[in-house]
Every structure is written in structure tokens, then in C-alpha cells.
Design an enzyme around this catalytic site. Sequence first.
Site, PDB file in Angstrom:
ATOM      1  N   TYR A 206     -10.553 -11.531  -6.146  1.00 37.04           N
ATOM      2  CA  TYR A 206      -9.821 -11.456  -7.707  1.00 37.04           C
ATOM      3  C   TYR A 206      -9.983 -12.888  -8.165  1.00 37.04           C
ATOM      4  O   TYR A 206      -9.341 -12.838  -9.190  1.00 37.04           O
ATOM      5  CB  TYR A 206      -8.497 -11.276  -6.850  1.00 37.04           C
TER       6      TYR A 206
ATOM      7  N   ARG B 274       0.927  -0.852   0.121  1.00 36.15           N
ATOM      8  CA  ARG B 274      -0.248  -0.338   0.344  1.00 36.15           C
ATOM      9  C   ARG B 274       1.213   1.101   0.049  1.00 36.15           C
ATOM     10  O   ARG B 274       1.872   1.150   0.763  1.00 36.15           O
ATOM     11  CB  ARG B 274      -0.680  -0.574   0.695  1.00 36.15           C
TER      12      ARG B 274
ATOM     13  N   ARG C 234      -1.301  -2.251  -6.793  1.00 36.59           N
ATOM     14  CA  ARG C 234      -1.285  -3.643  -5.969  1.00 36.59           C
ATOM     15  C   ARG C 234      -2.283  -4.172  -6.926  1.00 36.59           C
ATOM     16  O   ARG C 234      -1.769  -5.530  -6.562  1.00 36.59           O
ATOM     17  CB  ARG C 234      -1.394  -2.852  -4.217  1.00 36.59           C
TER      18      ARG C 234
ATOM     19  N   HIS D  67      -3.818  -8.439   3.591  1.00 40.36           N
ATOM     20  CA  HIS D  67      -5.168  -9.259   4.072  1.00 40.36           C
ATOM     21  C   HIS D  67      -5.480  -9.629   5.540  1.00 40.36           C
ATOM     22  O   HIS D  67      -4.640 -10.337   5.811  1.00 40.36           O
ATOM     23  CB  HIS D  67      -5.886  -9.812   3.494  1.00 40.36           C
TER      24      HIS D  67
ATOM     25  N   HIS E  99      -2.803   1.960  -5.194  1.00 45.33           N
ATOM     26  CA  HIS E  99      -3.457   0.882  -5.651  1.00 45.33           C
ATOM     27  C   HIS E  99      -3.491   0.546  -6.937  1.00 45.33           C
ATOM     28  O   HIS E  99      -4.087  -1.340  -6.637  1.00 45.33           O
ATOM     29  CB  HIS E  99      -4.320   1.676  -5.219  1.00 45.33           C
TER      30      HIS E  99
ATOM     31  N   LYS F 157      -2.118  -3.461   7.540  1.00 43.46           N
ATOM     32  CA  LYS F 157      -2.878  -2.490   7.958  1.00 43.46           C
ATOM     33  C   LYS F 157      -4.152  -3.841   8.922  1.00 43.46           C
ATOM     34  O   LYS F 157      -4.706  -3.395   9.390  1.00 43.46           O
ATOM     35  CB  LYS F 157      -4.671  -2.554   6.797  1.00 43.46           C
TER      36      LYS F 157
END
Length: 333
Positions: A313, A183, A281, A304, A278, A208
Site C-alpha cells: 500500500y 473481508r 477493503r 494483516h 476486496h 485470517k
Amino acid sequence: TRKKIGGSVRNPIRQMLRLAIPGYVGLGRPHKPDNPFEIQAPQFLTYLTEEKGLRPRSIQQYRFHLRQFAAYLEQVGVKDLAQLSPTVLSGFIAQYGPRVSWPTLRNACGTLRVFLRYLHREGVLLKNLSTLVEFPRAYRDAGIPRAISWEQVEQVLVGVDRRSMSGKRDYAMLLLLATYGLRACEVAALTLDDLDWRNDRLKVRDRKAGNTTTYPLSAVVGAAIIDYVKNARPATTDRQVFLRTLAPLTPIGSAAVTCRATHYIRKAGIQIPRAGAHTLRHSCVQNLVNANFSLKHIGDYVGHRNASSTQIYSKIAVEQLREVAQGDGEDVL
């Protein structure tokens, strides 16, 4: 005009004084209070930090949406939070919604729900009005990740002028985004201590999901970082890897990383909605999907928190979807 010219003269002098004189602040733009409801809910930000455990970046989003709500209350003449009603709340959502995107409205509703629950707990509101704030209707996995092909990623990288100081920095940042799927905030927070040259390791801290990930340091990425550190990085005591190229020579932020990624994507002539950090990414994830890695491994690789975040995805797994469409479906059933 005179005021504008005066400001253009004073601002560079103020920046120079901040660099030359330790502790110098001087006059600047008037800053709004962190908590626009400081009088009636003075401990709300402390509640977010200590009880909910939110990070500074999340609290910054809370402050933004609270200021929007406070501006609306001032507009409609509501000065006391005890006067909040379903009509006032629905009026704010109806006015704010058309001006912002769906994710922004969703975050604003979440902020408002948390704030209303807090006001009820503290006795400011007699009733808990948080249940009256409904999130905008959405369907899970309805969108498609805004990725670009790996050939287009290579076009973006070719467009970087690696002879300049800013080009050396930007090239290293773009490689980190595209190779590891980092990120923008993770690239901006990268420090020299996170680079283990002896063992060829790259450590990404405080992701995150709250975890730390260690990657093998790619030879290409390592060479780009070395080229920047040796030949373009300003001499400073800051430990962050990526710095501004113009004074003040301070570490760059996540917004700058996104801005540079957007610039090079547009420069390559690639048309995509909301181009930015992003995008690269997503391209990293798409490249892993095309290489037939499992979604669980991909989610762990890009950091994640929940496996469901990676499920979207599967919509760009073109080869696997083609096999399902052309087959008889027995394996799926």
C-alpha cells in the site's frame, strides 16, 4: 426440454420440504467425494486439519485443486499414485496454468507440493516429488491494490436503495467493508453477539491471522445495522446478522457479500478489474494511507498477519511519493 421443466418444478418443492420437514434430504445433485484420493490417501484431509491446523475455508481450496489434479490423472490414464512422475506433474501444470489466473495456479502448486510430501511420508511415493513442483515466477509488490477513491465509495453507497429489505442489508454490509476494511467472510460471519451496543463496540472474531479485533462502533455503521435489524431482518433464531431475503432464510455466505459489492460498484459506473468486496477493503486502506497513518497501524487495523502484507500500500501513498520525487532525497538516504 422435458427434463429441464421437470427439474424446475421439483427443485422448489424440495426446498419447501427441507424447510417444512426436519431432517429431510431428498434427492439432489450428485456430490463428489471430499477427497478424490480417498482410497490411497484417506487421511489427507485429517492431516490438514489436525497437523497443519488449516481452517475449513483453506481445506475447501485444497479439495478444489485436488479434484483438478484427479481429473487430469484420469485423463492421462494414471490410476495409481505410485505412478506419479516429473512428466505427469509438469503435464498437469502445463495444462492447468493457461486456464486459470496466476494466484489460482500458485495455490494449485502449493496444494500439490503439500500432497506430494504427504504421500512420501505415508510411503505411497518412494521419492519426495514436491521439490519438482515450482511456483510460477512472481515479483513481490509488483501489482497495485485495486482500490477506488473515497468519492467513488460514496457513489457506490448512494446507489443503494435503502427503502427495500435487501437494500437495508446491503447498505450495512458495504459500510462495514469500507469503514473497517473487513473481508467478505468476516462480514458474513458477523453475529448479533459481536455487537456491543452498550459500549459501542464491534468485535470481529477468528480473522485470517487467527486473532480477534475489537473496533469502536461507528455511529453511521451502527445506525445502518439497527435499521436493517429492526425493519428488514427476517424473524429467525439464527445469530448471524445478515440473512437471505428469500427463502430459505439462512445466513448469507462470503460469495454473496462479494456479489452484492460487485453489483453496486458496477451500478455506480466504476470500471475496475475484479470489482468486489476486496475493492472496498483496499479503499479503506488507501483512505488511511492518505490520512498519514503508519503502515504498522494500518496492518493492525485491517487484520494483516504480517507487516509485509501492508507494504504494497506504500505504492498508493501518492503525497508521500510526490515529496520524495520532488525533494533531494537526503531524508530517504
